[in-house]
Design an enzyme around this catalytic site. Structure first.
Site, PDB file in Angstrom:
ATOM      1  N   LYS A  83       1.761  -3.919   6.532  1.00  0.00           N
ATOM      2  CA  LYS A  83       2.160  -3.962   5.115  1.00  0.00           C
ATOM      3  C   LYS A  83       3.669  -3.757   4.984  1.00  0.00           C
ATOM      4  CE  LYS A  83      -1.665  -4.972   3.534  1.00  0.00           C
ATOM      5  NZ  LYS A  83      -1.879  -6.201   2.784  1.00  0.00           N
ATOM      6  N   SER A 108       0.837  -1.201   0.000  1.00  0.00           N
ATOM      7  CA  SER A 108       0.000   0.000   0.000  1.00  0.00           C
ATOM      8  C   SER A 108       0.867   1.244   0.000  1.00  0.00           C
ATOM      9  CB  SER A 108      -0.855  -0.029   1.269  1.00  0.00           C
ATOM     10  OG  SER A 108      -1.497   1.206   1.458  1.00  0.00           O
ATOM     11  N   TYR A 118      -2.223  -0.906  10.705  1.00  0.00           N
ATOM     12  CA  TYR A 118      -2.474  -1.602   9.437  1.00  0.00           C
ATOM     13  C   TYR A 118      -1.311  -1.374   8.475  1.00  0.00           C
ATOM     14  CZ  TYR A 118      -3.930  -2.007   4.607  1.00  0.00           C
ATOM     15  OH  TYR A 118      -3.952  -2.292   3.268  1.00  0.00           O
TER      16      TYR A 118
HETATM   17  P1  NAD Z   1     -11.010  -6.990   1.113  1.00  0.00           P
HETATM   18  O1  NAD Z   1     -11.245  -6.975   2.578  1.00  0.00           O
HETATM   19  O2  NAD Z   1     -12.162  -6.742   0.217  1.00  0.00           O
HETATM   20  O3  NAD Z   1     -10.325  -8.359   0.665  1.00  0.00           O
HETATM   21  C1  NAD Z   1      -9.500  -9.112   1.504  1.00  0.00           C
HETATM   22  C2  NAD Z   1     -10.028 -10.529   1.475  1.00  0.00           C
HETATM   23  O4  NAD Z   1      -9.188 -11.361   2.264  1.00  0.00           O
HETATM   24  C3  NAD Z   1     -11.439 -10.629   2.068  1.00  0.00           C
HETATM   25  O5  NAD Z   1     -12.295 -11.245   1.139  1.00  0.00           O
HETATM   26  C4  NAD Z   1     -11.258 -11.476   3.336  1.00  0.00           C
HETATM   27  O6  NAD Z   1     -12.384 -12.317   3.556  1.00  0.00           O
HETATM   28  C5  NAD Z   1      -9.993 -12.245   3.018  1.00  0.00           C
HETATM   29  N1  NAD Z   1      -9.196 -12.628   4.200  1.00  0.00           N
HETATM   30  C6  NAD Z   1      -8.790 -11.821   5.215  1.00  0.00           C
HETATM   31  N2  NAD Z   1      -8.049 -12.537   6.084  1.00  0.00           N
HETATM   32  C7  NAD Z   1      -7.987 -13.807   5.600  1.00  0.00           C
HETATM   33  C8  NAD Z   1      -7.384 -14.996   6.061  1.00  0.00           C
HETATM   34  N3  NAD Z   1      -6.704 -15.046   7.212  1.00  0.00           N
HETATM   35  N4  NAD Z   1      -7.517 -16.130   5.309  1.00  0.00           N
HETATM   36  C9  NAD Z   1      -8.220 -16.113   4.151  1.00  0.00           C
HETATM   37  N5  NAD Z   1      -8.824 -14.998   3.683  1.00  0.00           N
HETATM   38  C10 NAD Z   1      -8.713 -13.870   4.400  1.00  0.00           C
HETATM   39  O7  NAD Z   1      -9.843  -5.938   0.810  1.00  0.00           O
HETATM   40  P2  NAD Z   1      -9.316  -5.374  -0.562  1.00  0.00           P
HETATM   41  O8  NAD Z   1      -9.646  -3.934  -0.619  1.00  0.00           O
HETATM   42  O9  NAD Z   1      -9.719  -6.257  -1.666  1.00  0.00           O
HETATM   43  O10 NAD Z   1      -7.768  -5.484  -0.313  1.00  0.00           O
HETATM   44  C11 NAD Z   1      -7.009  -6.561  -0.804  1.00  0.00           C
HETATM   45  C12 NAD Z   1      -5.581  -6.393  -0.346  1.00  0.00           C
HETATM   46  O11 NAD Z   1      -5.086  -5.143  -0.812  1.00  0.00           O
HETATM   47  C13 NAD Z   1      -5.390  -6.371   1.156  1.00  0.00           C
HETATM   48  O12 NAD Z   1      -4.171  -6.999   1.465  1.00  0.00           O
HETATM   49  C14 NAD Z   1      -5.312  -4.896   1.473  1.00  0.00           C
HETATM   50  O13 NAD Z   1      -4.604  -4.673   2.658  1.00  0.00           O
HETATM   51  C15 NAD Z   1      -4.567  -4.385   0.278  1.00  0.00           C
HETATM   52  N6  NAD Z   1      -4.790  -2.966  -0.013  1.00  0.00           N
HETATM   53  C16 NAD Z   1      -6.050  -2.498  -0.175  1.00  0.00           C
HETATM   54  C17 NAD Z   1      -6.260  -1.151  -0.455  1.00  0.00           C
HETATM   55  C18 NAD Z   1      -7.644  -0.592  -0.585  1.00  0.00           C
HETATM   56  O14 NAD Z   1      -7.812   0.629  -0.492  1.00  0.00           O
HETATM   57  N7  NAD Z   1      -8.668  -1.387  -0.820  1.00  0.00           N
HETATM   58  C19 NAD Z   1      -5.163  -0.297  -0.583  1.00  0.00           C
HETATM   59  C20 NAD Z   1      -3.890  -0.815  -0.417  1.00  0.00           C
HETATM   60  C21 NAD Z   1      -3.708  -2.157  -0.136  1.00  0.00           C
HETATM   61  C1  WQD Z   2      -9.319   9.408   1.070  1.00  0.00           C
HETATM   62  C2  WQD Z   2      -9.441  10.882   1.396  1.00  0.00           C
HETATM   63  C3  WQD Z   2      -9.711  11.324   3.749  1.00  0.00           C
HETATM   64  C4  WQD Z   2     -13.568   9.410   4.232  1.00  0.00           C
HETATM   65  C5  WQD Z   2      -6.833   4.346   3.061  1.00  0.00           C
HETATM   66  C6  WQD Z   2      -5.756   3.617   3.820  1.00  0.00           C
HETATM   67  C7  WQD Z   2      -4.724   3.110   2.865  1.00  0.00           C
HETATM   68  C8  WQD Z   2      -5.356   2.286   1.783  1.00  0.00           C
HETATM   69  C9  WQD Z   2      -6.449   3.038   1.091  1.00  0.00           C
HETATM   70  C10 WQD Z   2      -5.857   0.048   2.330  1.00  0.00           C
HETATM   71  C11 WQD Z   2      -8.647  11.278   2.646  1.00  0.00           C
HETATM   72  C12 WQD Z   2     -10.942  11.728   2.974  1.00  0.00           C
HETATM   73  C13 WQD Z   2     -12.392   9.899   3.701  1.00  0.00           C
HETATM   74  C14 WQD Z   2     -14.572  10.317   4.632  1.00  0.00           C
HETATM   75  C15 WQD Z   2     -13.153  12.122   3.946  1.00  0.00           C
HETATM   76  N1  WQD Z   2      -5.969   1.152   2.385  1.00  0.00           N
HETATM   77  N2  WQD Z   2     -12.196  11.235   3.558  1.00  0.00           N
HETATM   78  N3  WQD Z   2     -14.323  11.647   4.467  1.00  0.00           N
HETATM   79  O1  WQD Z   2      -7.046   7.303   3.902  1.00  0.00           O
HETATM   80  O2  WQD Z   2      -6.179   7.748   1.567  1.00  0.00           O
HETATM   81  O3  WQD Z   2      -6.262   5.466   2.412  1.00  0.00           O
HETATM   82  O4  WQD Z   2      -7.397   3.500   2.054  1.00  0.00           O
HETATM   83  O5  WQD Z   2      -6.085  -0.968   2.453  1.00  0.00           O
HETATM   84  O6  WQD Z   2      -3.824   2.358   3.588  1.00  0.00           O
HETATM   85  O7  WQD Z   2      -5.159   4.498   4.742  1.00  0.00           O
HETATM   86  O8  WQD Z   2      -8.359   6.565   1.856  1.00  0.00           O
HETATM   87  O9  WQD Z   2     -10.702   6.670   1.174  1.00  0.00           O
HETATM   88  O10 WQD Z   2     -10.150   6.669   3.634  1.00  0.00           O
HETATM   89  O11 WQD Z   2      -9.607   8.670   2.267  1.00  0.00           O
HETATM   90  O12 WQD Z   2     -12.993  13.338   3.827  1.00  0.00           O
HETATM   91  O13 WQD Z   2     -15.638   9.944   5.146  1.00  0.00           O
HETATM   92  O14 WQD Z   2     -10.815  11.155   1.704  1.00  0.00           O
HETATM   93  O15 WQD Z   2      -9.425  12.251   4.757  1.00  0.00           O
HETATM   94  O16 WQD Z   2      -8.139  12.562   2.428  1.00  0.00           O
HETATM   95  P1  WQD Z   2      -6.914   6.878   2.513  1.00  0.00           P
HETATM   96  P2  WQD Z   2      -9.771   7.072   2.259  1.00  0.00           P
END
Ligand code: NAD
Ligand code: WQD
Length: 345
Positions: free
Chosen positions: A161, A131, A157
């Site tokens: 990562k 991330s 969190y």
């Molecule tokens: P998500 O929660 O939709 O998907 C994660 C999936 O993993 C879920 O379906 C959950 O049921 C499964 N899971 C969790 N723990 C598990 C375990 N111990 N065994 C088996 N399955 C398990 O999240 P996402 O948004 O699809 O994110 C996917 C990956 O990307 C994650 O590693 C997250 O940290 C990373 N990521 C997400 C974002 C974002 O903004 N969505 C940003 C950066 C990184």
């Molecule tokens: C985006 C912008 C908030 C909600 C997070 C995690 C990151 C990654 C992605 C992973 C920011 C603003 C948000 C609201 C708002 N996650 N905001 N009102 O914080 O950039 O990233 O998600 O798994 O690790 O930190 O994403 O969508 O929460 O926020 O004003 O109700 O929107 O302050 O500037 P963020 P976000």
């Protein structure tokens, strides 16, 4: 396109989640053999059926936990796995500070468990979901992969990562036949153009786009914009929103890269375009066709001013580029949220 790697199976952990499900669709569309493990703690098994509908393909799915070593071994015994895309993790930034041990256990112990089983079965290619949060408050914008992560993420969190990145890097240093792509996602947004897949958080959404979408369908009263005193054109914070389909396709490009035996490499998956919260509200309002209610609230603890990627390394080395626009993100999200609200999905 057929390569030898496509004859083996790609194991997708967390493949029923938001990013995982979209990536499984892209893999199946490109004729990869896919096996999915997801304990469905943050999703529902119905997602698997919707992936099958979209792609018109079936694939093996195990509702199991990556912390369960024997279960993982069972999957590796059943399928000739060549590589792993590792999405499974807990991702609640706020929640991670309240239950840190659960986060470290799931995200770090779970990954170590997976790596151990991979090693046992001589499967040494992994694409890992990292991330942009690993950059903390970055000193350089747009952010290159060389930007230091030493000051680090502002939450538990994010530390899971960063620590997993270190673990995988150490493994690749110790054993040179490992290959890893550490993909640093910026802000994934939008949904599948079919309207059949998207993000549907249970409870109050933590992230901007799902919250805004729930305001649009009347499930939430108004959006709270966290701070309008940031150094940006309108005072609201800047993020690099990337369409979920572009992000998913980036995983296929990373898988292909691993065939070149590159060792461990980090890639930013972003567009390179920064968008403020107010600009995003305006773009989504356009997709919905009316102004959406919001108010200005205090800053959210741990938020940083600007996370905009320099994606040129991924553009060049992965031959991948985000193509879809903010409007594409907003229109697809609106289609998905409308389907959710109408009980269609
Ligand atoms: P998500 O929660 O939709 O998907 C994660 C999936 O993993 C879920 O379906 C959950 O049921 C499964 N899971 C969790 N723990 C598990 C375990 N111990 N065994 C088996 N399955 C398990 O999240 P996402 O948004 O699809 O994110 C996917 C990956 O990307 C994650 O590693 C997250 O940290 C990373 N990521 C997400 C974002 C974002 O903004 N969505 C940003 C950066 C990184
Ligand atoms: C985006 C912008 C908030 C909600 C997070 C995690 C990151 C990654 C992605 C992973 C920011 C603003 C948000 C609201 C708002 N996650 N905001 N009102 O914080 O950039 O990233 O998600 O798994 O690790 O930190 O994403 O969508 O929460 O926020 O004003 O109700 O929107 O302050 O500037 P963020 P976000």
């Amino acid at each position: 396109m057929t390569t030898s790697s496509q004859n083996k199976f790609v194991l997708v952990t967390g493949g029923a989640g938001y990013i995982g499900s979209h990536t499984v669709v892209e893999l199946l569309n490109k004729d990869y053999n896919v096996v999915v493990v997801d304990n469905v703690s943050a999703t529902s098994q119905d997602t698997i059926h919707r992936i099958e509908k979209i792609t018109n393909k079936k694939f093996p799915f195990f509702p199991w936990d990556i912390l369960d070593g024997p279960a993982l071994r069972d999957i590796f015994n059943q399928f000739d796995i060549g590589s792993v895309i590792h999405f499974a993790a807990l991702k609640g930034v706020g929640e991670s500070g309240q239950i840190p041990l659960a986060y470290y256990h799931n995200n770090i112990t779970g990954t170590i468990n997976l790596l151990q089983v991979m090693k046992e079965f001589n499967v040494k290619n992994i694409v890992f979901s990292s991330s942009a949060t690993v950059y903390g408050e970055p000193p350089i914008i747009p952010i290159p992969e060389t930007c230091p992560t030493a000051s680090g993420p502002t939450n538990t969190y994010g530390r899971t990562k960063l620590f997993v990145e270190h673990i995988i890097r150490d493994l690749c240093t110790a054993e040179q036949d490992w290959n890893a792509a550490l993909l640093r996602y910026f802000n994934p947004a939008g949904a599948h153009p079919s309207g059949m897949l998207g993000e549907n958080p249970s409870g109050v959404p933590n992230n901007l786009m799902p919250y805004l979408a729930q305001v649009a369908v009347g499930k939430r009263e108004e959006l709270c914009i966290f701070g309008d005193d940031y150094k940006s054109k309108d005072g609201t914070a800047i993020r690099d929103y990337i369409h979920i389909v572009d992000l998913s396709i980036g995983h296929l490009a990373a898988l292909e890269k691993l065939n070149e035996n590159p060792g461990c490499i980090e890639y930013n998956l972003g567009t390179g375009q920064g968008t403020t919260v107010l600009e995003m509200v305006s773009a989504f309002s356009k997709a919905v066709g009316r102004d959406l209610p919001y108010k200005i609230c205090p800053r959210r603890a741990g938020d940083v001013t600007n996370l905009t990627a320099d994606p040129r390394k991924a553009n060049k080395e992965l031959n991948w580029k985000a193509e879809l626009t903010l409007d594409d993100m907003c229109q697809s999200l609106w289609k998905w949220q409308t389907n959710v609200a109408n009980g269609v999905v």
